[in-house]
Design a protein around this motif. Structure first.
Motif, mmCIF file in Angstrom:
data_model
loop_
_atom_site.group_PDB
_atom_site.id
_atom_site.type_symbol
_atom_site.label_atom_id
_atom_site.label_comp_id
_atom_site.label_asym_id
_atom_site.label_seq_id
_atom_site.Cartn_x
_atom_site.Cartn_y
_atom_site.Cartn_z
ATOM 1 N N CYS A 362 49.361 -70.623 26.524
ATOM 2 C CA CYS A 362 50.261 -71.731 27.147
ATOM 3 C C CYS A 362 50.388 -71.539 28.763
ATOM 4 O O CYS A 362 50.596 -72.393 29.728
ATOM 5 N N PRO A 363 50.505 -70.336 29.328
ATOM 6 C CA PRO A 363 50.593 -70.136 30.572
ATOM 7 C C PRO A 363 49.769 -70.650 31.531
ATOM 8 O O PRO A 363 49.660 -70.706 32.484
ATOM 9 N N HIS A 364 48.581 -70.935 30.895
ATOM 10 C CA HIS A 364 47.273 -71.320 31.787
ATOM 11 C C HIS A 364 46.427 -72.643 31.338
ATOM 12 O O HIS A 364 45.505 -72.569 31.215
ATOM 13 N N LYS A 365 47.495 -73.368 30.785
ATOM 14 C CA LYS A 365 47.202 -74.823 30.506
ATOM 15 C C LYS A 365 46.417 -75.447 31.618
ATOM 16 O O LYS A 365 45.413 -76.257 31.450
ATOM 17 N N GLU A 366 46.948 -75.220 32.871
ATOM 18 C CA GLU A 366 46.402 -75.956 33.892
ATOM 19 C C GLU A 366 44.955 -75.238 34.564
ATOM 20 O O GLU A 366 44.091 -75.740 34.719
ATOM 21 N N ALA A 367 45.120 -73.926 34.503
ATOM 22 C CA ALA A 367 43.934 -73.190 35.168
ATOM 23 C C ALA A 367 42.784 -73.149 34.146
ATOM 24 O O ALA A 367 41.558 -73.282 34.583
ATOM 25 N N ALA A 368 42.909 -73.403 32.652
ATOM 26 C CA ALA A 368 42.182 -73.078 31.758
ATOM 27 C C ALA A 368 42.598 -74.393 30.633
ATOM 28 O O ALA A 368 43.059 -73.803 29.599
ATOM 29 N N PRO A 369 42.180 -75.658 31.007
ATOM 30 C CA PRO A 369 42.807 -76.936 29.995
ATOM 31 C C PRO A 369 42.283 -76.386 28.750
ATOM 32 O O PRO A 369 42.756 -77.282 27.855
ATOM 33 N N HIS A 370 41.015 -76.160 28.504
ATOM 34 C CA HIS A 370 40.417 -76.033 27.262
ATOM 35 C C HIS A 370 40.642 -74.819 26.337
ATOM 36 O O HIS A 370 40.095 -74.730 25.388
#
Length: 390
Positions: A362-370
């Motif tokens: 969840c903390p990386h939704k923007e940096a790793a959207p997939h």
């Protein structure tokens, strides 16, 4: 006989209406109604047992032929009719009735007023509901037609702590009700308690090793000795698992298994001893499964054999659904520079799925959207393109 059955039922109904056992009142009401509605077959010297089993009990022709040899002495349908009415009053379906009769044809010879009704009364008094009584009949009909079943049920209810746990165990081991309490079951329970096992442990052991309570005490002692021999002392928190692990293994097979673990995981004698003491169920794991986990953890993840030996719980998780997918997530995050410090791999595998998602997905939704969908795919056994590292 049928009129006598109705008369007794009416008498019991008038008694139970003023007693606290209202489920029995409903049961006997249903039984009386079923008795009244049951088809009457006139007693006859030419009573055909096989035909009765097919027409009235729902058995197949083959089942009826087999069952009839055990009740060939029946010359009248009176007693079987009363038993069928009793079963109907319990709420058993026609399929359940057929299953009971096929399993225990002599159930049709049981005395309803003398045995079956009193057993229901006494079980209800112990807190066993009418639906549970019906379940008991389907699980152990041959035991239910004996009055001593009540004392055995009473003992197991106290031992397991609830009817739910009792039926859970009974569903796996119906011989609980056929074994002697005084000569077999109680000595086994006393010994297991001496080994430090509590009620929950005994329930778990009974579910995994169906014969544990009903077998000869000597067999249980030998089983405990094998558990101690692999390095798990009596009284330790792992002793129940150790007994479960060695339940179906001889000393020779245990020795072979230990050698396999040493070879697959590159462990020393001391390391395999540490690992088995911490996780006895390693002895029960399939060799091919252990081999694939070993290769992945040592060759791909890069863990040292000694590290795994001191954290053998790693080997209890699914390679496809947990070990490999979580490793791929960590590796991707490291490559992207999203992990600010090295994470202990053991801790990332051990935490719950919810916590893993909260910390690493969840903390990386923007940096790793997939990342979330790739992780879900990996847990299904797929290897997403973004998880194919070079």
């Amino acid at each position: 006989m049928l009129r006598l059955r109705k008369s007794i039922l009416s008498h019991l109904l008038s008694f139970s209406a003023t007693s606290p056992v209202s489920p029995l009142h409903r049961l006997l009401s249903a039984a009386a109604a079923a008795a009244a509605a049951a088809p009457v077959v006139s007693p006859s010297h030419s009573f055909a047992v096989e035909k009765y089993l097919v027409d009235s009990c729902g058995l197949t022709r083959a089942q009826a032929v087999k069952a009839s040899t055990k009740i060939s002495h029946i010359k009248s349908p009176s007693k079987p009719n009363a038993v069928l009415a009793f079963l109907a009053g319990l709420g058993l379906s026609s399929a359940d009735v057929a299953a009971v009769v096929a399993r225990d044809p002599k159930f049709l010879c049981a005395g309803v007023e003398r045995t079956l009704d009193p057993v229901v009364l006494e079980l209800n008094a112990l807190g066993v509901s009418c639906s549970e009584v019906a379940r008991l009949v389907t699980l152990a009909p041959e035991k239910f037609r004996s009055r001593c079943v009540v004392s055995k049920v009473q003992y197991y209810l106290a031992l397991f702590g609830s009817s739910e746990k009792f039926f859970q165990v009974l569903n796996h081991s119906s011989n609980l009700l056929s074994s002697s309490l005084e000569k077999v079951v109680k000595p086994n329970v006393a010994f297991l308690k001496e080994c430090g096992l509590g009620a929950c442990d005994i329930v778990a052991l009974s579910l995994s090793t169906r014969w544990i309570l009903a077998t000869k005490p000597e067999d249980v002692w030998a089983m405990a000795a094998r558990a101690e021999a692999v390095g798990v002392p009596r009284g330790s928190g792992m002793f129940r698992q150790a007994m479960q692990a060695v339940a179906f293994l001889s000393e020779k097979k245990i020795a072979v298994k230990l050698e396999c673990l040493k070879k697959m995981l590159r462990w020393s004698d001391a390391e395999v001893g540490i690992a088995v003491c911490k996780a006895p169920m390693l002895l029960a794991r399939a060799n091919d499964t252990m081999q694939s986990k070993s290769e992945f953890l040592i060759s791909e993840v890069g863990l040292e054999p000694a590290y795994i030996a001191h954290r053998p719980a790693l080997l209890s998780y699914s390679l496809e659904c947990r070990i490999r997918p979580r490793y791929y997530v960590l590796k991707l995050l490291k490559e992207k520079g999203l992990l600010h410090q090295d994470r202990d791999y053991y801790n990332t595998v051990m935490i719950s799925e919810k916590l893993f998602m909260e910390r690493f997905i969840c903390p990386h939704k923007e940096a790793a959207p997939h990342l979330a969908e790739d992780y879900a795919a990996a847990c299904r056994g797929e290897v997403p393109t973004r998880f194919r590292f070079t």
